[in-house]
Design an enzyme around this catalytic site. Sequence first.
Site, short mmCIF file in Angstrom:
data_model
loop_
_atom_site.label_atom_id
_atom_site.label_comp_id
_atom_site.label_asym_id
_atom_site.label_seq_id
_atom_site.Cartn_x
_atom_site.Cartn_y
_atom_site.Cartn_z
N ALA A 65 0.86 -1.18 0.00
CA ALA A 65 0.00 0.00 0.00
C ALA A 65 0.90 1.23 0.00
O ALA A 65 2.06 1.18 0.39
CB ALA A 65 -0.87 -0.01 1.24
N GLY A 108 0.60 -5.20 0.44
CA GLY A 108 -0.46 -5.29 -0.57
C GLY A 108 0.04 -5.92 -1.86
O GLY A 108 -0.74 -6.52 -2.60
N GLU A 111 -0.25 -9.48 -1.32
CA GLU A 111 -1.69 -9.81 -1.31
C GLU A 111 -2.25 -9.80 -2.74
O GLU A 111 -3.13 -10.60 -3.07
CB GLU A 111 -2.43 -8.81 -0.41
CG GLU A 111 -2.07 -9.04 1.06
CD GLU A 111 -2.54 -7.93 1.97
OE1 GLU A 111 -2.30 -6.74 1.65
OE2 GLU A 111 -3.14 -8.23 3.01
N GLU A 131 3.79 -5.45 7.19
CA GLU A 131 2.90 -4.49 7.87
C GLU A 131 3.21 -4.36 9.36
O GLU A 131 3.07 -3.28 9.95
CB GLU A 131 1.44 -4.91 7.70
CG GLU A 131 0.89 -4.72 6.29
CD GLU A 131 1.12 -5.91 5.36
OE1 GLU A 131 1.96 -6.77 5.68
OE2 GLU A 131 0.46 -5.97 4.31
N1 DAK Z 1 4.58 3.41 -0.30
C1 DAK Z 1 5.02 4.59 -0.77
N2 DAK Z 1 6.26 4.78 -1.29
C2 DAK Z 1 7.08 3.73 -1.33
C3 DAK Z 1 6.69 2.44 -0.87
C4 DAK Z 1 5.36 2.30 -0.33
N3 DAK Z 1 4.89 1.13 0.11
N4 DAK Z 1 7.73 1.60 -1.03
C5 DAK Z 1 8.73 2.31 -1.59
N5 DAK Z 1 8.34 3.59 -1.77
C6 DAK Z 1 9.12 4.70 -2.34
C7 DAK Z 1 10.19 5.15 -1.39
O1 DAK Z 1 9.67 6.06 -0.44
C8 DAK Z 1 11.17 5.81 -2.34
O2 DAK Z 1 10.67 7.10 -2.70
P1 DAK Z 1 11.63 8.38 -2.65
O3 DAK Z 1 12.15 8.45 -1.27
O4 DAK Z 1 12.70 8.07 -3.66
O5 DAK Z 1 10.73 9.53 -3.04
C9 DAK Z 1 11.08 4.93 -3.58
O6 DAK Z 1 9.82 4.23 -3.48
C10 DAK Z 1 12.18 3.88 -3.65
O7 DAK Z 1 12.16 3.17 -2.43
P2 DAK Z 1 13.48 2.93 -1.55
O8 DAK Z 1 14.44 4.06 -1.71
O9 DAK Z 1 13.04 2.60 -0.17
O10 DAK Z 1 14.08 1.64 -2.28
P3 DAK Z 1 15.01 0.52 -1.63
O11 DAK Z 1 15.46 -0.32 -2.78
O12 DAK Z 1 16.02 1.11 -0.72
O13 DAK Z 1 14.02 -0.36 -0.70
C11 DAK Z 1 11.98 -1.56 -0.23
C12 DAK Z 1 13.00 -1.09 -1.30
C13 DAK Z 1 10.79 -2.21 -0.98
C14 DAK Z 1 12.63 -2.60 0.67
C15 DAK Z 1 11.52 -0.35 0.61
O14 DAK Z 1 11.11 0.70 -0.29
C16 DAK Z 1 10.38 -0.65 1.53
O15 DAK Z 1 10.57 -1.25 2.60
N6 DAK Z 1 9.16 -0.20 1.18
C17 DAK Z 1 7.99 -0.33 2.02
C18 DAK Z 1 7.46 -1.73 2.04
C19 DAK Z 1 6.27 -1.88 2.94
O16 DAK Z 1 6.37 -1.70 4.15
N7 DAK Z 1 5.15 -2.19 2.37
C20 DAK Z 1 3.95 -2.54 3.11
C21 DAK Z 1 3.05 -1.35 3.25
S1 DAK Z 1 1.61 -1.70 4.23
C22 DAK Z 1 -5.91 -2.41 2.91
C23 DAK Z 1 -5.38 -3.28 2.00
C24 DAK Z 1 -4.02 -3.50 1.96
C25 DAK Z 1 -3.17 -2.81 2.83
C26 DAK Z 1 -3.71 -1.95 3.70
C27 DAK Z 1 -5.07 -1.75 3.76
N8 DAK Z 1 -7.32 -2.20 2.97
C28 DAK Z 1 -8.19 -2.89 2.01
C29 DAK Z 1 -7.92 -1.33 3.88
C30 DAK Z 1 -1.76 -3.04 2.70
C31 DAK Z 1 -0.85 -2.46 3.53
C32 DAK Z 1 0.55 -2.48 3.16
O17 DAK Z 1 0.92 -2.97 2.11
#
Ligand code: DAK
Length: 257
Positions: A65, A108, A111, A131
């Site tokens: 997400a 997501g 998922e 998450e």
């Molecule tokens: N959201 C927004 N931006 C993101 C992102 C994300 N999930 N993942 C990466 N980015 C952005 C980074 O902020 C960065 O942007 P800038 O800083 O350059 O502007 C750019 O993408 C490149 O990312 P990194 O610099 O971090 O790249 P790395 O290679 O160093 O790291 C990484 C890659 C994938 C390990 C890292 O970016 C990371 O940990 N990202 C977050 C992963 C994460 O935590 N995802 C889970 C999010 S929670 C729902 C349904 C579903 C959900 C919720 C509700 N409902 C139906 C209500 C789902 C929730 C989730 O998925």
Amino acid sequence: MPRYLVVQAPEDGVRLITLQRPEALNALCTELLAELAAELESAERDPATLAVVLTGSRKAFAAGADIREMAERDLVGILNDPRVAHWQRIASFAKPLIAAVNGFALGGGCELVMCADIVIAGEDARFGQPEINLGIIPGAGGTQRLLRAVGKPLAMQMVLTGDPITARQAQQAGLVSELTQPELAVERALQVAASIARKAPLAVRLAKEALLKAGDTDLATGLRFERHAFTLLAGTVDRDEGIRAFQEKRPAHFLGQ
Ligand code: DAK
């Protein structure tokens, strides 16, 4: 024109949808999810689309997400979250959906992979539900579908630690059907989709529905559904064609009737 998707029809009967939001590693913002749900609905209505391949980039299938968008939502925003309806529309797509996964499939993104029927992954793919690191839990099936896909111990480990698994672990666990070199994942997914697109569409549709029933109903109900679906197909033109083509030693030409 969608902003975050590229849609192509590279093979007969196959639609290829590529998530394209590289600046955020294909993070699933509300607009992207709405576009994807609408595109799948259009594919479902289109009789010429018989299978869909969904992919991302080499670096990321989808990194979950959109965390920036999540930061702006309060409790009322979460209760009225439009993403819930988009996810339901995506998960209920009735035609075969094949995911070609490279790079990160997190939160997501993982998922979304689990909404697909068949998963072809490049060897560098990483699957995870991180998450818990944000103080939340998966919200689009990441506890329910993951446990059914990989079993309790691995699902618990992934969801409670947030640590991703490799493509090879994902294949061994049953989350991925086939591994390829990263550069070949989309091509292989298109081949699989094209093979399905050559089958009898009504049989494909009922086979998908019957297999999904196995995951969410008891055995007796599932067997009853299978028997009804099997009987229904006995009345189709395509069944006659399939059997005749076998007897005449020629390829079958199915009409979806
Ligand atoms: N959201 C927004 N931006 C993101 C992102 C994300 N999930 N993942 C990466 N980015 C952005 C980074 O902020 C960065 O942007 P800038 O800083 O350059 O502007 C750019 O993408 C490149 O990312 P990194 O610099 O971090 O790249 P790395 O290679 O160093 O790291 C990484 C890659 C994938 C390990 C890292 O970016 C990371 O940990 N990202 C977050 C992963 C994460 O935590 N995802 C889970 C999010 S929670 C729902 C349904 C579903 C959900 C919720 C509700 N409902 C139906 C209500 C789902 C929730 C989730 O998925």
